[in-house]
Motif scaffolding. Structure first.
Motif, PDB file in Angstrom:
ATOM      1  N   ARG A  21     -16.484   8.525  21.223  1.00  0.00           N
ATOM      2  CA  ARG A  21     -15.167   8.382  20.596  1.00  0.00           C
ATOM      3  C   ARG A  21     -14.345   9.658  20.628  1.00  0.00           C
ATOM      4  O   ARG A  21     -13.126   9.607  20.602  1.00  0.00           O
ATOM      5  N   LYS A  41     -17.530 -11.232  23.721  1.00  0.00           N
ATOM      6  CA  LYS A  41     -17.203 -11.194  22.298  1.00  0.00           C
ATOM      7  C   LYS A  41     -16.890 -12.591  21.801  1.00  0.00           C
ATOM      8  O   LYS A  41     -16.013 -13.281  22.331  1.00  0.00           O
ATOM      9  N   TYR A  74     -21.914   7.047  19.522  1.00  0.00           N
ATOM     10  CA  TYR A  74     -20.500   6.801  19.270  1.00  0.00           C
ATOM     11  C   TYR A  74     -19.691   8.059  19.019  1.00  0.00           C
ATOM     12  O   TYR A  74     -18.515   8.118  19.336  1.00  0.00           O
ATOM     13  N   CYS A 122     -12.964   1.129  21.752  1.00  0.00           N
ATOM     14  CA  CYS A 122     -12.588   2.153  20.769  1.00  0.00           C
ATOM     15  C   CYS A 122     -13.389   2.075  19.477  1.00  0.00           C
ATOM     16  O   CYS A 122     -13.226   2.919  18.605  1.00  0.00           O
ATOM     17  N   GLY A 123     -14.213   1.054  19.316  1.00  0.00           N
ATOM     18  CA  GLY A 123     -15.077   1.003  18.134  1.00  0.00           C
ATOM     19  C   GLY A 123     -14.511   0.215  16.964  1.00  0.00           C
ATOM     20  O   GLY A 123     -15.058   0.255  15.874  1.00  0.00           O
ATOM     21  N   ILE A 124     -13.406  -0.488  17.179  1.00  0.00           N
ATOM     22  CA  ILE A 124     -12.785  -1.215  16.072  1.00  0.00           C
ATOM     23  C   ILE A 124     -13.369  -2.615  15.936  1.00  0.00           C
ATOM     24  O   ILE A 124     -13.445  -3.165  14.850  1.00  0.00           O
ATOM     25  N   VAL A 125     -13.779  -3.169  17.055  1.00  0.00           N
ATOM     26  CA  VAL A 125     -14.405  -4.492  17.050  1.00  0.00           C
ATOM     27  C   VAL A 125     -15.817  -4.328  17.613  1.00  0.00           C
ATOM     28  O   VAL A 125     -16.038  -3.531  18.520  1.00  0.00           O
ATOM     29  N   THR A 126     -16.759  -5.041  17.018  1.00  0.00           N
ATOM     30  CA  THR A 126     -18.146  -4.954  17.469  1.00  0.00           C
ATOM     31  C   THR A 126     -18.394  -5.954  18.595  1.00  0.00           C
ATOM     32  O   THR A 126     -18.044  -7.122  18.448  1.00  0.00           O
ATOM     33  N   TYR A 140     -15.808 -14.194  18.226  1.00  0.00           N
ATOM     34  CA  TYR A 140     -15.431 -13.888  16.848  1.00  0.00           C
ATOM     35  C   TYR A 140     -16.102 -14.883  15.901  1.00  0.00           C
ATOM     36  O   TYR A 140     -16.542 -15.955  16.319  1.00  0.00           O
TER      37      TYR A 140
END
Lengths: 308, 259
Positions: free
Chosen positions: A77, A12, A73, A52-56, A14
């Protein structure tokens, strides 16, 4: 057995350019309690938030229960519950409503019986009609846990669950985690408290600067914890060790100026007497000696320390 | 076993109920405020000015401003409800739960925008009821009245949702409604017919999208509008499409929601 969470080559970056994760590969077995240990800013929360799907993710592949977290997803999830690090709760809603809301959000029909059980387990049932903003910090933390459990997840992520939490809640939390494990729920928690990992986890992973640098069974780590090292500083450097010392499995220190002997403190015999006798027989004299114990803390500090 | 790609109905309902609960919890602010301000408009525009203007296009002035008043509330309420609805979870951090839930962007929009549109429709109808206490009302085309009511509420709720995603502070949240929506509405013929304007300003007004909404809505009430009703319908649908496209684009790029 197929891992319940499978992370492969996850990276990742940012938008700010921060390289939060670098090629993380990690498998979590079904039903285990996994502690992710690391200093602040190591990438623990980023890792959890990606699963958890909050950050790609920038790169890599994650499967939860065999479902790809991006293309499948919904299925992935549904299995996951997340208790975030920050106390991010609603303010005006009532406890019962906010927990029921979470269940609905995860696509499940209403089930007052389940909500009641969750609230009772977390000692929140008496507060079910209270507005969240009227609750103490510890109670809000319980609400967040209740929300995460409202949809009966198979995998529970606890991001720094005991940061700023009193003793009572901490103990309640551990009881809860154990109970969840008995029900077959996999628990993944992050912490920077080593005792917490020691207390709860089956396996420990250490993360530093976005890289997993160690994953080990806690028992194995504890075994290392039980080891001591005896360092003998020699008067004269030795080249090769005499045959008579072979049974002690000594390591030769830098320049042959020291000998390092590792022994189990828990063993009945440490073998130190025999070693010293054999050394005298071999004519090896030493000027000083010291012993050191490698604790999990030492291992951890050693691992995460920045080497300049 | 439900299919994976099916609509997550419980989730849409959960968001919808959550948002509606907020509406009823703040009933005083949500419902009483529009009733009071509508009454004030009637007192000021209806009674004070109306006594001099008397009729516009043969419609008593008090009745003439009803569609405009409803539009004014519909637009501002839709935008503020929807923008606040999505902005607040972002601000408070509770958005994490929505992002981590097994729901598609479409379902998130359905929940939030559906609730915001519902609220503004409720408010619009309350205003209509309040207005009917002041002036006798007759609705010429009830179907088209409902059509404009629903589509305008939906369109501007979508627009508000976009603002709620774009805003990074409470100031920005207020900015668009204050600087764009309210002026456009006031200048969009809510309280007058653009036929009453000098030719130059009449031409300028035709660039104001709200003119078409108010005109269409007024046509539904009285069978007369500033522009042909077909143009109003087309403009409403065009703006709806534009907002839908904008929302779709935002979710495709993860803009402001995911890093």
């Amino acid at each position: 057995m197929q891992p319940i969470v499978s992370i492969a080559n996850l990276s990742k970056v940012y938008a700010s350019g921060l390289h939060a994760l670098r090629g993380v590969t990690l498998d979590i077995a079904k039903g285990e309690i996994f502690a992710l240990l690391g200093p602040n800013g190591a990438g623990k929360s980023t890792l959890i938030n990606i699963v958890c799907g909050i950050v790609t993710p920038s790169e890599g592949m994650i499967r939860v229960g065999g479902h790809d977290i991006q293309s499948q997803y919904r299925a992935a999830r549904r299995m996951i519950g997340l208790v975030p690090q920050e106390l991010t709760t609603d303010a005006f809603e009532k406890v019962w409503d906010t927990v029921s809301f979470s269940r609905g959000l995860f696509g499940l029909p209403r089930d007052p019986g389940h909500i009641e059980r969750v609230l009772k387990d977390l000692a929140l049932y008496e507060k079910r009609e209270s507005r969240i903003m009227q609750l103490s910090g510890g109670m809000k933390r319980r609400v967040l846990i209740a929300k995460a459990l409202a949809h009966e997840p198979k995998v529970l992520f606890l991001d720094e669950p005991t940061a700023g939490v009193d003793v009572e809640l901490r103990q309640d939390m551990w009881r809860l985690v154990r109970r969840l494990r008995e029900q077959g729920v996999t628990v993944i928690l992050t912490t920077h408290y080593i005792e917490e990992a020691e207390e709860m986890a089956d396996r420990v992973g250490v993360i530093r600067k976005g890289e997993i640098i160690l994953v080990e069974e806690k028992v194995e780590l504890m075994r290392k914890l039980g080891k001591k090292q005896l360092t003998l500083h020699l008067r004269e450097p030795v080249g090769t060790l005499p045959e008579s010392l072979a049974r002690h499995a000594l390591q030769v220190g830098e320049g042959g100026r020291s000998l390092i002997y590792t022994y189990e403190t828990r063993g009945e015999r440490t073998g130190i007497t025999g070693l010293l006798g054999d050394l005298a027989d071999a004519g090896i004299a030493f000027t000083d000696l010291d012993t050191s114990q490698s604790s999990l803390e030492d291992i951890f500090v050693d691992l995460v320390r920045e080497r300049a | 076993m439900k299919g994976v790609s099916m609509l997550n109905v419980p989730a849409v309902l959960a968001i919808y109920r959550f948002e509606m609960a907020r509406f009823w919890r703040t009933a005083l602010q949500s419902i009483v405020a529009p009733v009071i301000s509508t009454s004030l408009y009637f007192v000021v525009f209806g009674a004070a000015i109306g006594s001099r203007v008397q009729t516009v296009d043969d419609i008593p002035y008090g009745a003439f401003i009803v569609p405009g008043l409803m539009m004014l509330s519909l637009l501002t309420q839709s935008v503020s409800n929807a923008s606040f609805g999505i902005y607040f979870p972002r601000f408070a951090g509770t958005i994490y739960e929505i992002l981590s839930a097994p729901i598609s962007p479409l379902e998130v929009v359905l929940g939030f925008v559906g609730a915001a549109a519902t609220k503004s429709i409720v408010i619009g109808l309350i205003i209509l009821a309040t207005a009917s206490l002041f002036v006798p009302l007759h609705i010429a085309h009830p179907f088209w009245m409902v059509f404009f009511l629903l589509l305008t509420a939906l369109t501007f709720s979508l627009f508000g949702f976009v603002i709620g995603l774009w805003a990074d502070g409470f100031e920005k949240l207020q900015l668009v409604p204050l600087l764009i929506v309210t002026p456009l509405t006031f200048l969009g013929g809510s309280f007058y017919s653009i036929e009453m304007l000098p030719p130059f300003w009449r031409a300028v007004s035709l660039f104001n999208p709200v003119v078409y909404l108010v005109s269409g809505f007024r046509w539904a009430f009285f069978g007369r509008g500033d522009v042909a009703v077909g143009v109003s319908i087309a403009a409403t649908l065009a703006f709806l499409t534009l907002c839908l496209g904008l929302v779709a684009y935002i979710f495709r790029t993860g803009y402001r929601l995911k890093s």
